[in-house]
Write a protein that holds these residues in place. Structure first.
Motif, PDB file in Angstrom:
ATOM      1  N   UNK A 325       8.760  26.851  24.099  1.00 47.03           N
ATOM      2  CA  UNK A 325       8.043  26.015  23.135  1.00 47.03           C
ATOM      3  C   UNK A 325       7.833  24.576  23.599  1.00 47.03           C
ATOM      4  N   UNK A 326       8.681  24.079  24.504  1.00 52.25           N
ATOM      5  CA  UNK A 326       8.580  22.661  24.890  1.00 52.25           C
ATOM      6  C   UNK A 326       7.202  22.306  25.439  1.00 52.25           C
ATOM      7  N   UNK A 327       6.624  23.210  26.191  1.00 52.83           N
ATOM      8  CA  UNK A 327       5.353  22.918  26.836  1.00 52.83           C
ATOM      9  C   UNK A 327       4.163  23.464  26.043  1.00 52.83           C
ATOM     10  N   UNK A 328       4.401  24.086  24.921  1.00 55.07           N
ATOM     11  CA  UNK A 328       3.311  24.635  24.126  1.00 55.07           C
ATOM     12  C   UNK A 328       2.332  23.535  23.756  1.00 55.07           C
ATOM     13  N   UNK A 329       1.045  23.798  23.942  1.00 55.65           N
ATOM     14  CA  UNK A 329       0.013  22.777  23.714  1.00 55.65           C
ATOM     15  C   UNK A 329      -0.278  22.627  22.228  1.00 55.65           C
ATOM     16  N   UNK A 330       0.658  22.022  21.531  1.00 52.29           N
ATOM     17  CA  UNK A 330       0.504  21.830  20.093  1.00 52.29           C
ATOM     18  C   UNK A 330      -0.449  20.665  19.840  1.00 52.29           C
ATOM     19  N   UNK A 331      -1.415  20.869  18.959  1.00 50.39           N
ATOM     20  CA  UNK A 331      -2.303  19.789  18.573  1.00 50.39           C
ATOM     21  C   UNK A 331      -3.614  19.779  19.333  1.00 50.39           C
ATOM     22  N   UNK A 332      -4.427  18.780  19.034  1.00 51.06           N
ATOM     23  CA  UNK A 332      -5.738  18.589  19.633  1.00 51.06           C
ATOM     24  C   UNK A 332      -5.590  17.920  20.995  1.00 51.06           C
ATOM     25  N   UNK A 333      -6.332  18.406  21.989  1.00 49.61           N
ATOM     26  CA  UNK A 333      -6.248  17.840  23.337  1.00 49.61           C
ATOM     27  C   UNK A 333      -7.287  16.737  23.506  1.00 49.61           C
ATOM     28  N   UNK A 334      -6.800  15.549  23.876  1.00 52.18           N
ATOM     29  CA  UNK A 334      -7.666  14.403  24.147  1.00 52.18           C
ATOM     30  C   UNK A 334      -7.467  13.991  25.598  1.00 52.18           C
ATOM     31  N   UNK A 335      -8.562  13.787  26.318  1.00 51.42           N
ATOM     32  CA  UNK A 335      -8.485  13.400  27.729  1.00 51.42           C
ATOM     33  C   UNK A 335      -9.113  12.026  27.920  1.00 51.42           C
ATOM     34  N   UNK A 336      -8.328  11.113  28.499  1.00 49.50           N
ATOM     35  CA  UNK A 336      -8.789   9.754  28.762  1.00 49.50           C
ATOM     36  C   UNK A 336      -9.088   9.606  30.247  1.00 49.50           C
ATOM     37  N   UNK A 337     -10.284   9.159  30.590  1.00 47.98           N
ATOM     38  CA  UNK A 337     -10.662   8.860  31.972  1.00 47.98           C
ATOM     39  C   UNK A 337     -11.198   7.433  31.996  1.00 47.98           C
ATOM     40  N   UNK A 338     -10.492   6.545  32.710  1.00 49.74           N
ATOM     41  CA  UNK A 338     -10.874   5.131  32.687  1.00 49.74           C
ATOM     42  C   UNK A 338     -10.340   4.422  33.917  1.00 49.74           C
ATOM     43  N   UNK A 339     -10.852   3.203  34.151  1.00 48.05           N
ATOM     44  CA  UNK A 339     -10.306   2.355  35.201  1.00 48.05           C
ATOM     45  C   UNK A 339      -8.879   1.969  34.802  1.00 48.05           C
ATOM     46  N   UNK A 340      -7.951   2.131  35.741  1.00 55.08           N
ATOM     47  CA  UNK A 340      -6.563   1.809  35.429  1.00 55.08           C
ATOM     48  C   UNK A 340      -6.359   0.294  35.384  1.00 55.08           C
ATOM     49  N   UNK A 341      -5.496  -0.147  34.500  1.00 51.54           N
ATOM     50  CA  UNK A 341      -5.133  -1.559  34.382  1.00 51.54           C
ATOM     51  C   UNK A 341      -3.811  -1.671  33.654  1.00 51.54           C
ATOM     52  N   UNK A 342      -3.159  -2.817  33.806  1.00 47.82           N
ATOM     53  CA  UNK A 342      -1.915  -3.055  33.082  1.00 47.82           C
ATOM     54  C   UNK A 342      -2.181  -3.057  31.577  1.00 47.82           C
ATOM     55  N   UNK A 369      -7.092   4.070  41.619  1.00 46.63           N
ATOM     56  CA  UNK A 369      -7.478   3.085  40.624  1.00 46.63           C
ATOM     57  C   UNK A 369      -8.025   3.666  39.345  1.00 46.63           C
ATOM     58  N   UNK A 370      -8.025   4.995  39.214  1.00 49.73           N
ATOM     59  CA  UNK A 370      -8.514   5.658  38.014  1.00 49.73           C
ATOM     60  C   UNK A 370      -7.346   6.275  37.246  1.00 49.73           C
ATOM     61  N   UNK A 371      -7.390   6.157  35.946  1.00 50.44           N
ATOM     62  CA  UNK A 371      -6.388   6.774  35.081  1.00 50.44           C
ATOM     63  C   UNK A 371      -6.960   8.034  34.464  1.00 50.44           C
ATOM     64  N   UNK A 372      -6.175   9.105  34.527  1.00 51.02           N
ATOM     65  CA  UNK A 372      -6.559  10.351  33.858  1.00 51.02           C
ATOM     66  C   UNK A 372      -5.366  10.803  33.037  1.00 51.02           C
ATOM     67  N   UNK A 373      -5.474  10.637  31.735  1.00 57.01           N
ATOM     68  CA  UNK A 373      -4.362  10.908  30.828  1.00 57.01           C
ATOM     69  C   UNK A 373      -4.765  11.993  29.836  1.00 57.01           C
ATOM     70  N   UNK A 374      -3.849  12.922  29.589  1.00 55.20           N
ATOM     71  CA  UNK A 374      -4.093  13.992  28.621  1.00 55.20           C
ATOM     72  C   UNK A 374      -3.054  13.890  27.512  1.00 55.20           C
ATOM     73  N   UNK A 375      -3.521  13.887  26.272  1.00 50.27           N
ATOM     74  CA  UNK A 375      -2.639  13.795  25.109  1.00 50.27           C
ATOM     75  C   UNK A 375      -2.879  14.988  24.195  1.00 50.27           C
ATOM     76  N   UNK A 376      -1.803  15.518  23.632  1.00 51.62           N
ATOM     77  CA  UNK A 376      -1.894  16.549  22.593  1.00 51.62           C
ATOM     78  C   UNK A 376      -1.403  15.916  21.307  1.00 51.62           C
ATOM     79  N   UNK A 377      -2.285  15.832  20.307  1.00 52.03           N
ATOM     80  CA  UNK A 377      -1.992  15.039  19.113  1.00 52.03           C
ATOM     81  C   UNK A 377      -2.189  15.844  17.832  1.00 52.03           C
ATOM     82  N   UNK A 378      -1.420  15.458  16.809  1.00 55.35           N
ATOM     83  CA  UNK A 378      -1.599  15.956  15.449  1.00 55.35           C
ATOM     84  C   UNK A 378      -1.598  14.738  14.533  1.00 55.35           C
ATOM     85  N   UNK A 379      -1.781  14.974  13.218  1.00 57.44           N
ATOM     86  CA  UNK A 379      -1.543  13.853  12.307  1.00 57.44           C
ATOM     87  C   UNK A 379      -0.037  13.732  12.092  1.00 57.44           C
ATOM     88  N   UNK A 380       0.404  12.756  11.320  1.00 58.65           N
ATOM     89  CA  UNK A 380       1.834  12.478  11.198  1.00 58.65           C
ATOM     90  C   UNK A 380       2.595  13.600  10.497  1.00 58.65           C
TER      91      UNK A 380
END
Length: 443
Positions: A325-342, A369-380
């Motif tokens: 269950x730890x790796x189960x893709x719970x929630x909506x998948x959002x993918x961020x692709x952007x220039x990396x910065x602090x 120099x590119x950020x590629x982040x994947x988030x799995x999100x739900x509401x609270x």
């Protein structure tokens, strides 16, 4: 003397890897023969998993001190593996017998290396936790280059690699490291409950990041709150995997059978957990269909004994369910692709928090120099995210930077009918290497 004798035997019988693209119509067959040792199965599965190969079937046998495994694998889209570079890498890596996987380490903390500083965190999960952690790191001029965050049973664990924003190197100053640890510990303490953050210095050495996450969550006992069903079985497939543990008295094994929804890296998660719990898989069968996976393993403890008590049996069931269950893709998948910065990760997670999103799992990476982040999100409350909130967040972040991956797979149900016919009814008739080759070819 025993150690030197074991080394001699391994030198006389080096590992052998055969990769066959002809015997099976729809998969590449990888056969691994080697002197058996604790952790070798995990090493093989880890190599295949890290290459993003899909293991559709597996046959495992390691009786008599010899390890003979057959894996049917494909790439992510279901094709055979024909890339010569990948084939050569598999052969070279698995035939190298010099490096074993590191052993279980129960501590978590902050480890500097030449390229980055590795921060390992665990604590009570709550909405906005990742946002607070990222804000602290940004304020301390720590740039996150990659990270993995898991949550399960109200617990959270993360392995985060950071560099100094100015030098782009690992952070080595002891005073600065102490400040980072102190502030992150304060964030993770939350409501000052008994399960506070764990951040102590770990010994030098490399542990596979996803294996480390399993170890951190296991040490944090994230499996304890899993709901149980009657007669030693986990609840049905609508709410989780079906796991049974029973004795095979005539062969002195403990048998584990699992039926669950199939997903990437499932076999790795199971083998990783059993290995770190100090169990050895002597025989096994893995078979995956379109939506589900069947796994059956014959195991003993490293001391050679099968599971001997009901309490141990129940603990194994809970730990394996947690591993699935730890790796189960719970929630909506959002993918961020952007220039990396602090501060990029801090800003994105703050926007999620302000719009009432809860991050269940995340994979952070940067390259060139590119950020590629994947988030799995739900509401609270753990429910699916409203479309209007998603649209609002995309407007704030930038519609070309944040991509939504809508999927119906999480609402799909596995078939109600069909039971596990124990896959090893003829296991002990398979005695020779030739038999294993025939099995792989037949499938």
């Amino acid at each position: 003397m025993d150690d030197e004798y074991a080394k001699l035997i391994r030198r006389m019988n080096p590992p052998r890897v055969v990769i066959d693209n002809d015997s099976c119509e729809d998969a590449t067959i990888i056969q691994v023969d080697s002197v058996n040792k604790h952790g070798i199965l995990l090493r093989v599965v880890q190599v295949l998993t890290d290459l993003n190969l899909v293991i559709t079937k597996a046959y495992i046998s390691s009786d008599g001190g010899w390890f003979m495994d057959v894996f049917n694998v494909t790439d992510q889209v279901g094709n055979k593996v024909r890339d010569e570079e990948i084939i050569n890498y598999i052969q070279k890596t698995l035939e190298n017998d010099e490096v074993l996987l590191p052993s279980l380490r129960g501590t978590v903390g902050l480890i500097p290396s030449e390229e980055h500083t590795s921060i390992e965190l665990s604590g009570t999960d709550r909405p906005g936790l990742l946002s607070e952690v990222c804000a602290v790191l940004a304020d301390l001029h720590c740039n996150v280059v990659n990270a993995a965050i898991w949550t399960h049973n109200a617990r959270a664990a993360a392995v985060v690699h950071v560099v100094d924003n100015v030098t782009d190197c690992a952070i080595e100053d002891p005073k600065r490291l102490a400040t980072i640890k102190k502030l992150l510990r304060n964030v993770l303490k939350g409501n000052n409950d008994l399960k506070t953050a764990k951040m102590t210095l770990s010994p030098p050495g490399f542990t596979h990041r996803e294996r480390r996450l399993h170890q951190i969550m296991f040490a944090d006992r994230d499996y304890v709150k899993v709901r149980r069903a009657a007669q030693g079985k986990v609840e049905d497939l609508k709410s989780g995997p079906c796991i049974t543990v029973y004795d095979c008295s005539e062969k002195d094994y403990t048998v584990i059978t699992m039926r669950s929804r199939d997903r990437p890296k499932l076999l790795f998660d199971i083998v990783c957990t059993l290995t770190d719990m100090q169990y050895v898989i002597f025989h096994g069968v893995v078979h995956t269909g379109k939506m589900e996976a069947y796994q059956e393993f014959y195991i003993r403890h490293v001391d050679g004994l099968p599971i001997s008590s009901e309490a141990e049996r129940e603990r194994v069931i809970l730990c394996l369910e947690a591993a699935i269950e730890r790796r189960t893709s719970e929630g909506l998948e959002l993918e961020l692709c952007a220039e990396d910065r602090l501060g990029l990760l801090s800003d994105i997670t703050r926007i999620f928090r302000e719009n009432g999103l809860c991050i269940k799992r995340a994979e952070i990476s940067t390259e060139g120099g590119k950020a590629k982040d994947i988030f799995y999100v739900t509401d609270v409350t753990g429910n699916p995210v409203d479309q209007k909130i998603v649209d609002s967040i995309r407007e704030q972040v930038g519609p070309n930077m944040l991509h939504v991956k809508w999927s119906s797979c999480h609402s799909a149900k596995l078939p109600e009918e069909g039971t596990i016919s124990y896959l090893f009814s003829n296991l002990f008739k398979v005695r020779t290497l030739q038999n294993l080759k025939l099995i792989g070819s037949y499938t």
